[in-house]
Design a protein around this motif. Sequence first.
Motif, PDB file in Angstrom:
ATOM      1  N   SER A   1      -4.358   7.589  -5.600  1.00  0.00           N
ATOM      2  CA  SER A   1      -4.446   6.391  -4.763  1.00  0.00           C
ATOM      3  C   SER A   1      -5.295   6.697  -3.527  1.00  0.00           C
ATOM      4  O   SER A   1      -5.284   7.815  -3.003  1.00  0.00           O
ATOM      5  CB  SER A   1      -3.039   5.963  -4.343  1.00  0.00           C
ATOM      6  OG  SER A   1      -3.086   5.035  -3.296  1.00  0.00           O
TER       7      SER A   1
ATOM      8  N   PHE B   1      -4.866   3.546  -7.717  1.00  0.00           N
ATOM      9  CA  PHE B   1      -4.569   2.370  -6.884  1.00  0.00           C
ATOM     10  C   PHE B   1      -5.571   2.252  -5.742  1.00  0.00           C
ATOM     11  O   PHE B   1      -5.964   3.249  -5.138  1.00  0.00           O
ATOM     12  CB  PHE B   1      -3.153   2.473  -6.320  1.00  0.00           C
ATOM     13  CG  PHE B   1      -2.777   1.332  -5.413  1.00  0.00           C
ATOM     14  CD1 PHE B   1      -2.390   0.110  -5.937  1.00  0.00           C
ATOM     15  CD2 PHE B   1      -2.817   1.490  -4.038  1.00  0.00           C
ATOM     16  CE1 PHE B   1      -2.040  -0.948  -5.102  1.00  0.00           C
ATOM     17  CE2 PHE B   1      -2.469   0.444  -3.189  1.00  0.00           C
ATOM     18  CZ  PHE B   1      -2.088  -0.775  -3.732  1.00  0.00           C
ATOM     19  N   LYS B   2      -5.974   1.010  -5.458  1.00  0.00           N
ATOM     20  CA  LYS B   2      -6.881   0.727  -4.353  1.00  0.00           C
ATOM     21  C   LYS B   2      -6.134  -0.062  -3.281  1.00  0.00           C
ATOM     22  O   LYS B   2      -5.571  -1.111  -3.560  1.00  0.00           O
ATOM     23  CB  LYS B   2      -8.097  -0.073  -4.838  1.00  0.00           C
ATOM     24  CG  LYS B   2      -8.893   0.626  -5.928  1.00  0.00           C
ATOM     25  CD  LYS B   2      -9.376   1.996  -5.506  1.00  0.00           C
ATOM     26  CE  LYS B   2     -10.131   2.713  -6.614  1.00  0.00           C
ATOM     27  NZ  LYS B   2     -10.504   4.093  -6.244  1.00  0.00           N
ATOM     28  N   ARG B   3      -6.119   0.468  -2.073  1.00  0.00           N
ATOM     29  CA  ARG B   3      -5.391  -0.167  -0.979  1.00  0.00           C
ATOM     30  C   ARG B   3      -5.968  -1.538  -0.649  1.00  0.00           C
ATOM     31  O   ARG B   3      -7.144  -1.822  -0.933  1.00  0.00           O
ATOM     32  CB  ARG B   3      -5.401   0.722   0.271  1.00  0.00           C
ATOM     33  CG  ARG B   3      -6.757   0.865   0.935  1.00  0.00           C
ATOM     34  CD  ARG B   3      -6.668   1.734   2.186  1.00  0.00           C
ATOM     35  NE  ARG B   3      -5.862   1.105   3.203  1.00  0.00           N
ATOM     36  CZ  ARG B   3      -6.364   0.310   4.159  1.00  0.00           C
ATOM     37  NH1 ARG B   3      -7.672   0.043   4.192  1.00  0.00           N
ATOM     38  NH2 ARG B   3      -5.584  -0.219   5.063  1.00  0.00           N
TER      39      ARG B   3
ATOM     40  N   ASN C   1       2.627   2.060  -3.228  1.00  0.00           N
ATOM     41  CA  ASN C   1       1.757   2.554  -4.292  1.00  0.00           C
ATOM     42  C   ASN C   1       0.993   3.808  -3.887  1.00  0.00           C
ATOM     43  O   ASN C   1      -0.067   4.103  -4.449  1.00  0.00           O
ATOM     44  CB  ASN C   1       0.762   1.464  -4.706  1.00  0.00           C
ATOM     45  CG  ASN C   1       1.405   0.368  -5.523  1.00  0.00           C
ATOM     46  OD1 ASN C   1       1.637   0.522  -6.718  1.00  0.00           O
ATOM     47  ND2 ASN C   1       1.707  -0.751  -4.879  1.00  0.00           N
TER      48      ASN C   1
ATOM     49  N   THR D   1       0.457   5.883  -6.911  1.00  0.00           N
ATOM     50  CA  THR D   1       0.000   5.201  -8.120  1.00  0.00           C
ATOM     51  C   THR D   1      -1.419   5.634  -8.467  1.00  0.00           C
ATOM     52  O   THR D   1      -2.329   5.519  -7.639  1.00  0.00           O
ATOM     53  CB  THR D   1       0.046   3.670  -7.934  1.00  0.00           C
ATOM     54  OG1 THR D   1       1.385   3.276  -7.625  1.00  0.00           O
ATOM     55  CG2 THR D   1      -0.401   2.952  -9.189  1.00  0.00           C
TER      56      THR D   1
ATOM     57  N   ASN E   1       0.833  -1.208   0.000  1.00  0.00           N
ATOM     58  CA  ASN E   1       0.000   0.000   0.000  1.00  0.00           C
ATOM     59  C   ASN E   1       0.866   1.257   0.000  1.00  0.00           C
ATOM     60  O   ASN E   1       0.641   2.194  -0.773  1.00  0.00           O
ATOM     61  CB  ASN E   1      -0.921   0.009   1.224  1.00  0.00           C
ATOM     62  CG  ASN E   1      -2.015  -1.036   1.149  1.00  0.00           C
ATOM     63  OD1 ASN E   1      -2.346  -1.533   0.067  1.00  0.00           O
ATOM     64  ND2 ASN E   1      -2.572  -1.390   2.283  1.00  0.00           N
TER      65      ASN E   1
ATOM     66  N   ASN F   1      -2.253  -1.386 -13.014  1.00  0.00           N
ATOM     67  CA  ASN F   1      -3.542  -0.709 -12.794  1.00  0.00           C
ATOM     68  C   ASN F   1      -4.707  -1.409 -13.488  1.00  0.00           C
ATOM     69  O   ASN F   1      -5.756  -0.797 -13.711  1.00  0.00           O
ATOM     70  CB  ASN F   1      -3.491   0.756 -13.251  1.00  0.00           C
ATOM     71  CG  ASN F   1      -2.530   1.592 -12.430  1.00  0.00           C
ATOM     72  OD1 ASN F   1      -2.337   1.346 -11.245  1.00  0.00           O
ATOM     73  ND2 ASN F   1      -1.904   2.575 -13.062  1.00  0.00           N
TER      74      ASN F   1
END
Length: 263
Positions: free
Chosen positions: A223, A33-35, A27, A30, A24, A191
């Motif tokens: 993110s 981005f999804k944690r 990124n 990023t 996490n 992604n």
Amino acid sequence: MNILAIAATGAHAQQTNVEVIANNIANISTTGFKRSRAEFSDLLYQSLRAQGVPNQTTDGTIPEGARLGVGTQVTAIRNVHKQGSLTQTGNEFDLAIVGRGWFQITGPNDEILYTRAGSFNKNENGQLVTLEGYVIESPVAEIPDDTVQVTINEAGQVFALRGGQGEPEELGQINIASFVNDVGLEPLGGNLFRETLTSGAPIVGVPGAPGFGTIKQNYLESSNVDPVKEITELISAQRAYEMNSKVIQAGDEMLATVSKGIR
């Protein structure tokens, strides 16, 4: 003595937890981005004394008994599909989805993949593509070479203002996909996500329609990683790992004491 094995499962689970947190944090910048979050469950229990059996007087039964847990395990690493904040870029090909939905991408072998990272550009044919060159899966005509401005409204309609023209020309429509269970999508890296049985089939629609988010041009979705939350959870995981290590150390000392007594 099960103390070493039990503590070992706890240490291993916390190690995985730290690895998830590390990903996490790595990124944190990023786009789209999804944690992730590690989910734990206890392991099977060992019965030391059965409950419900008659006691010695036969006038009643043992009410509770004794059941000993044998540790923990990581049962899932869940992606948290929470909306990330929007960052203005000024690039007309940068798009962000506000609300539910995924951009559809034609990936390798013509497989349809899904992303929240709207960092698009146009290729040599005037097609909208990702940074890796994958074409967006939408009925949008090629952008003419003499286009001076591209406008994409919240409903996903694409307009091009060409040199020498006073009115923009509509090129097509960017549709987005929605899923019953976003958590069930398979992350592929880059992604990109893939449809699975647990995610359900994609429901394709127009941005802004009921159940679908809208498109924001000149913005990217950041993110959804919260640095403060990740550091807090990292400290908590470190402390849990240290406590399991202490239990392993205590168990080792207990075994050493027993071993010396036998000698």
